[in-house]
Design an enzyme around this catalytic site. Structure first.
Site, PDB file in Angstrom:
ATOM      1  CG  HIS A   1       0.370   6.303  -0.703  1.00 47.25           C
ATOM      2  ND1 HIS A   1      -0.694   7.175  -1.311  1.00 47.25           N
ATOM      3  CD2 HIS A   1      -0.238   5.796   0.467  1.00 47.25           C
ATOM      4  CE1 HIS A   1      -1.634   6.933  -0.438  1.00 47.25           C
ATOM      5  NE2 HIS A   1      -1.091   6.223   0.556  1.00 47.25           N
TER       6      HIS A   1
ATOM      7  CG  HIS B   1      -1.886   1.211   1.313  1.00 49.26           C
ATOM      8  ND1 HIS B   1      -3.123   1.187   1.077  1.00 49.26           N
ATOM      9  CD2 HIS B   1      -1.359   2.400   1.886  1.00 49.26           C
ATOM     10  CE1 HIS B   1      -3.596   2.498   1.303  1.00 49.26           C
ATOM     11  NE2 HIS B   1      -2.718   3.019   1.880  1.00 49.26           N
ATOM     12  CD  GLU B   2       1.753   3.766   3.919  1.00 55.47           C
ATOM     13  OE1 GLU B   2       1.845   4.730   3.072  1.00 55.47           O
ATOM     14  OE2 GLU B   2       0.535   3.424   4.465  1.00 55.47           O
TER      15      GLU B   2
END
Length: 649
Positions: free
Chosen positions: A436, A432-433
């Site tokens: 980003h 997920h990170e």
């Protein structure tokens, strides 16, 4: 110096970096005011934004994460000072005039490219939010409201996390040991949602959520002040102001989205609640009514019973090294990008276990840097997050200013016998990170004001949630999940079981998110509110959730997201809907499809916030999604996978 900034080799350097930025910004303000309207005006505004953000963004990270208190304090001070300057600039009439002259000049505006036009409009939007177009007296009022709102936000956040105290004799002796004792009192610092004892969860819920009069008046003043400010600068409600420029655009669309989603979920949510009630009856026959403190616990029990997914069985397959290899291989196949570990200079990092990665494209070369602050340490905040330390932009000399970001996780350290092992949840968070981070690296915009993740909130989570779909796909996981001792791959049915386990009670979990999002919309809607915030909570809970409101509780006083996500809590659901559509339409057939990876980069990542979000989604899906499409995407994700069901049966 930190991040290679020479001034930041000691805490005092923040003052120096800040003075330098303020000096540079003064010169740029003068330049902006004396430049004739044109593309150069936008360029100067962006340089001004960059000069201040280079210090403020870096300080924003350091004040949270640096182990040295002196550094944290100096960074906090720099944040405050730059914040004050930004507030001043946002009410600088002469500076605003230079931008207004540009926006009013139709000939010049039509000669600008769409990104430059959008950035000019975004800067104007910042001015208008501060009430620049008002007369002197109203402008002062807007500035004062902004300052008051900032203070109330900080006070509300602090209050939201404070424990509640209760006389220990009020609680039955056998459960007292669950709470911290302080003299004759017990401290209740959270909801104890995972505790198997129903009575402990009930006590924690009723005590932790007991209304605090001070916190209640803070919330009321915060909501009223936000509404006053929005109306002062020309919006009907705070929600109308907050949603300008987002994918949803208006509060009416958000409400429609939440109501339709709630309707679609209701039957499934009822089924979930029935399953939880049965499980509660089985474990606690005397008291089988399902209450709000039961939901997180019994959904976990059902998950564990139906699918044996003890994280301990999975961890050995997810060593940190294997997961990073997996990400590297995925990015290389999809986007032609590789991650390389770089040696850091002395004083460049804030803890010796921080790793620096260079992000390199096979033909375009170096795209930027990711600092990986992955491991637990004392005083480090426990949230997983992505920070922009420096935004990318095209410099005046034609070179590109490379983006720099930090990814922060809280992974366990390796031990003598084993490397760092991630639970399935940690592995998904890492993906997920990294979503980003890739947005930051590939959102290579001309202006740093819209670089990477500097885009509307309801679009910002799309790239990160999309990565979760990759992390849950066996074809992707099979490329890297190997037992750290034997090298054996993770069996397919274990991945399938893990994915299916996430669907257990997922409708009820989503229904809870819809309730929070709806509450947030009502609080930031028409004022004065028709009822007290607690009565609104009770009504909204009955309409959008289904489990009964518990008298003498006020969950909204613990709703810390009202600060950072005021009127935008729906964003996570809408981002997930878009990510789900992109996954199903573009990557589900082949998660390594290079042509799709390039389209994803070109249509969605490359623009940062420099293009309207719904246009980026249209470019990717090659159609314009409706509210119904968003709802269908979220609901269809809840369906059981037939193949896994048969295998497990």
């Amino acid at each position: 110096g930190l991040f290679g900034v020479p001034e930041l080799s000691c805490p005092e350097g923040f003052q120096e970096a800040q003075d330098k930025a303020l000096q540079e910004s003064e010169q740029l303000v003068q330049k902006a005011c004396s430049t004739p309207p044109g593309a150069e005006t936008v360029m100067i505004f962006d340089q001004l934004s960059d000069a201040l953000c280079r210090v403020a963004d870096l300080a924003d990270f350091v004040k949270i994460a640096h182990p040295d208190f002196a550094f944290r304090e100096a960074a906090e001070e720099a944040c405050r000072n730059i914040g004050t300057v930004v507030e001043k600039l946002n009410t600088d009439v002469e500076l605003c005039q230079s931008l207004r002259r540009l926006l009013a000049d139709e000939v010049v505006m039509s000669s600008l490219d769409p990104e430059t036009r959008r950035v000019a409009e975004l800067f104007m939007f910042d001015f208008e939010i501060s009430g620049i177009h008002l007369d002197e007296e109203k402008r002062k009022k807007a500035v004062n409201l902004n300052v008051r709102i900032l203070d109330l936000c900080n006070e509300f956040l602090t209050g939201a996390h404070l424990p509640n105290k209760i006389d220990k004799n009020v609680l039955p002796e056998p459960i007292r040991y669950n709470f911290t004792a302080e003299g004759n009192y017990l401290q209740v610092a959270g909801l104890h949602a995972d505790c198997p004892d129903d009575l402990v969860r009930e006590a924690a819920y009723k005590i932790f959520l007991y209304p605090n009069a001070e916190q209640l008046s803070r919330l009321e003043e915060l909501l009223a002040s936000r509404n006053s400010l929005a109306q002062l600068v020309g919006y009907d409600t705070f929600a109308h102001r907050a949603l300008q420029g987002t994918m949803a655009k208006t509060p009416e669309t958000v409400t429609q989205f939440l109501e339709k989603l709630s309707d679609q979920l209701s039957k499934r949510t009822q089924k979930d609640f029935e399953m939880m009630t049965k499980m509660k009856m089985k474990l606690n026959p005397q008291n089988s009514k399902l209450m709000p403190w039961d939901h997180p616990y019994y959904s976990g029990v059902l998950r564990a019973e139906r699918y044996n997914i003890d994280p301990g069985l999975y961890c050995p397959f997810f060593s940190l090294g294997a997961c990073m290899e997996g990400l590297n291989s995925l990015f290389s196949q999809l986007l032609g990008i590789s991650l390389y570990a770089e040696q850091t200079q002395r004083g460049e990092v804030w803890s010796e276990d921080v790793r620096k990665l260079a992000v390199v494209h096979e033909t375009e070369g170096l795209l930027g840097y990711i600092y990986c602050d992955f491991f637990q340490r004392p005083d480090k905040p426990h949230q997983d997050c992505h920070f922009t330390v420096r935004g990318g932009r095209l410099r005046e000399n034609g070179e590109y200013q490379l983006p720099v970001v930090v990814l922060m996780l809280s992974l366990p350290h390796s031990t003598r016998g084993a490397p760092t092992l991630l639970s399935p949840g940690m592995m998904e968070n890492l993906f997920h990170e990294m979503g980003h981070a890739m947005h930051s690296m590939l959102g290579r915009t001309r202006y740093q004001h819209v670089t990477g993740t500097r885009c509307p909130t309801d679009f910002a989570e799309v790239p990160s949630i999309l990565m979760e779909y990759f992390a849950n796909d066996y074809r992707v996981v099979n490329q890297f999940a190997r037992h750290y001792k034997t090298g054996q791959p993770l069996p397919k049915n274990m991945v399938s079981r893990l994915c299916e386990s996430k669907k257990v009670c997922a409708a009820a979990d989503m229904q809870l998110q819809v309730f929070y999002a709806a509450l947030d919309q009502i609080y930031h809607g028409k004022h004065p509110l028709k009822k007290s915030t607690t009565e609104i909570l009770k009504e909204t809970q009955e309409k959008f959730y289904g489990l009964p409101y518990v008298p003498n509780t006020a969950w909204q006083l613990r709703f810390s997201h009202l600060v950072g996500y005021g009127a935008k809590y729906y964003s996570y659901l809408m981002s997930r809907a878009v990510a789900s559509m992109v996954w199903k339409q573009c990557f589900a057939q082949d998660p390594f499809d290079r042509a799709m990876g390039e389209r994803y980069r070109r249509e969605m990542l490359a623009h940062g916030g420099g293009k309207e979000p719904i246009l980026m989604v249209q470019g990717m899906l090659q159609k314009s999604p409706s509210v119904e499409d968003f709802v269908d995407a979220l609901v269809s994700d809840l369906d059981q996978d037939f193949e896994t069901f048969i295998m497990d049966s």
